[in-house]
Design a protein around this motif. Structure first.
Motif, PDB file in Angstrom:
ATOM      1  N   SER A 104      -0.554   2.226  -3.372  1.00 22.83           N
ATOM      2  CA  SER A 104      -1.336   3.446  -3.313  1.00 22.83           C
ATOM      3  C   SER A 104      -0.434   4.670  -3.328  1.00 22.83           C
ATOM      4  O   SER A 104      -0.650   5.624  -4.051  1.00 22.83           O
ATOM      5  CB  SER A 104      -2.196   3.434  -2.050  1.00 22.83           C
ATOM      6  OG  SER A 104      -2.939   4.621  -1.964  1.00 22.83           O
ATOM      7  N   SER A 105       0.649   4.607  -2.517  1.00 25.40           N
ATOM      8  CA  SER A 105       1.562   5.733  -2.362  1.00 25.40           C
ATOM      9  C   SER A 105       2.999   5.242  -2.529  1.00 25.40           C
ATOM     10  O   SER A 105       3.425   4.323  -1.827  1.00 25.40           O
ATOM     11  CB  SER A 105       1.380   6.351  -0.976  1.00 25.40           C
ATOM     12  OG  SER A 105       2.367   7.315  -0.721  1.00 25.40           O
ATOM     13  N   ALA A 134      -0.213   3.523  -9.248  1.00 23.04           N
ATOM     14  CA  ALA A 134      -0.359   4.131  -7.919  1.00 23.04           C
ATOM     15  C   ALA A 134      -1.258   5.362  -7.991  1.00 23.04           C
ATOM     16  O   ALA A 134      -1.512   5.897  -9.060  1.00 23.04           O
ATOM     17  CB  ALA A 134       1.004   4.528  -7.367  1.00 23.04           C
ATOM     18  N   ASP A 135      -1.706   5.817  -6.809  1.00 24.78           N
ATOM     19  CA  ASP A 135      -2.455   7.065  -6.709  1.00 24.78           C
ATOM     20  C   ASP A 135      -1.521   8.260  -6.613  1.00 24.78           C
ATOM     21  O   ASP A 135      -1.838   9.346  -7.075  1.00 24.78           O
ATOM     22  CB  ASP A 135      -3.358   7.064  -5.463  1.00 24.78           C
ATOM     23  CG  ASP A 135      -4.437   5.999  -5.536  1.00 24.78           C
ATOM     24  OD1 ASP A 135      -4.971   5.762  -6.637  1.00 24.78           O
ATOM     25  OD2 ASP A 135      -4.737   5.403  -4.480  1.00 24.78           O
ATOM     26  N   SER A 168       0.837  -1.197   0.000  1.00 21.25           N
ATOM     27  CA  SER A 168       0.000   0.000   0.000  1.00 21.25           C
ATOM     28  C   SER A 168       0.875   1.251   0.000  1.00 21.25           C
ATOM     29  O   SER A 168       0.566   2.229  -0.668  1.00 21.25           O
ATOM     30  CB  SER A 168      -0.958  -0.002   1.184  1.00 21.25           C
ATOM     31  OG  SER A 168      -0.239  -0.028   2.402  1.00 21.25           O
TER      32      SER A 168
END
Length: 186
Positions: free
Chosen positions: A49-50, A76-77, A21
């Motif tokens: 995600s990060s 990823a975000d 994550s």
């Protein structure tokens, strides 16, 4: 710390897959998938995600031989870079042999004759919103060559037309003659 997928003969560099994550690469850490021979550099896949690179961290898929630089795929975000960190796929010029303290040749000079730089895909296979933050000057995302080979390509994929790039870093895809940046929106 260093993670390396290295090929020195005719084979390709190994692939590196990082999932989590939050992925933090920092404190002079090096993650590299490379070749010094005629094969292609390996690929690096980042899924999280990060994702953060800081304090002179280097993430690279490169060639110093005749093959092409590898591909870096990011899904990823957010991606943040700070502390002169590098996110790169490249063809590097080695002007002279690199030796260890005993005189053993670790890397032969290539005279600037290498393959082309590779590709950086930022959410291009799974388009979604993406935020890229450069927290201070000196950090880069690049697909370049400092040899006779062709420069690389950077592909950006975002959904809902939301791409945010902030801060004093640079994003380049270049060879000795041109610079390219490709973006796709769905």
């Amino acid at each position: 710390a260093e993670t390396n997928g290295l090929a020195q003969g005719s084979g390709n560099g190994g692939d590196i897959n990082l999932r989590g994550s939050q992925i933090n690469i920092n404190n002079n850490a090096i993650v590299t998938a490379q070749t010094t021979g005629i094969g292609d550099g390996g690929d690096i896949h980042l899924f999280g995600s990060s994702i953060s690179l800081s304090d002179h961290a280097i993430l690279t898929a490169q060639t110093t031989g005749n093959g092409k630089g590898g591909t870096i795929n990011l899904d990823a975000d957010s991606l943040s870079l700070s502390g002169s960190s590098q996110f790169t796929t490249e063809a590097k010029n080695i002007p002279q042999d690199i030796t260890d303290s005993k005189g053993n040749i670790l890397l032969y000079a290539n005279g600037g004759k290498t393959g082309r730089a590779g590709v950086i895909n930022l959410n291009s296979s799974n388009p979604r919103d993406l935020s890229i933050s450069f927290l201070d000057p000196g950090s880069t995302i690049n697909a370049k060559t400092d040899t006779t080979g062709k420069g690389g390509t950077i592909n950006l994929g975002t959904s809902g037309n939301k791409l945010t790039i902030s801060g004093p870093g640079t994003i380049t895809a270049e060879d000795r003659k041109s610079t390219r940046l490709n973006s796709s929106h769905t």
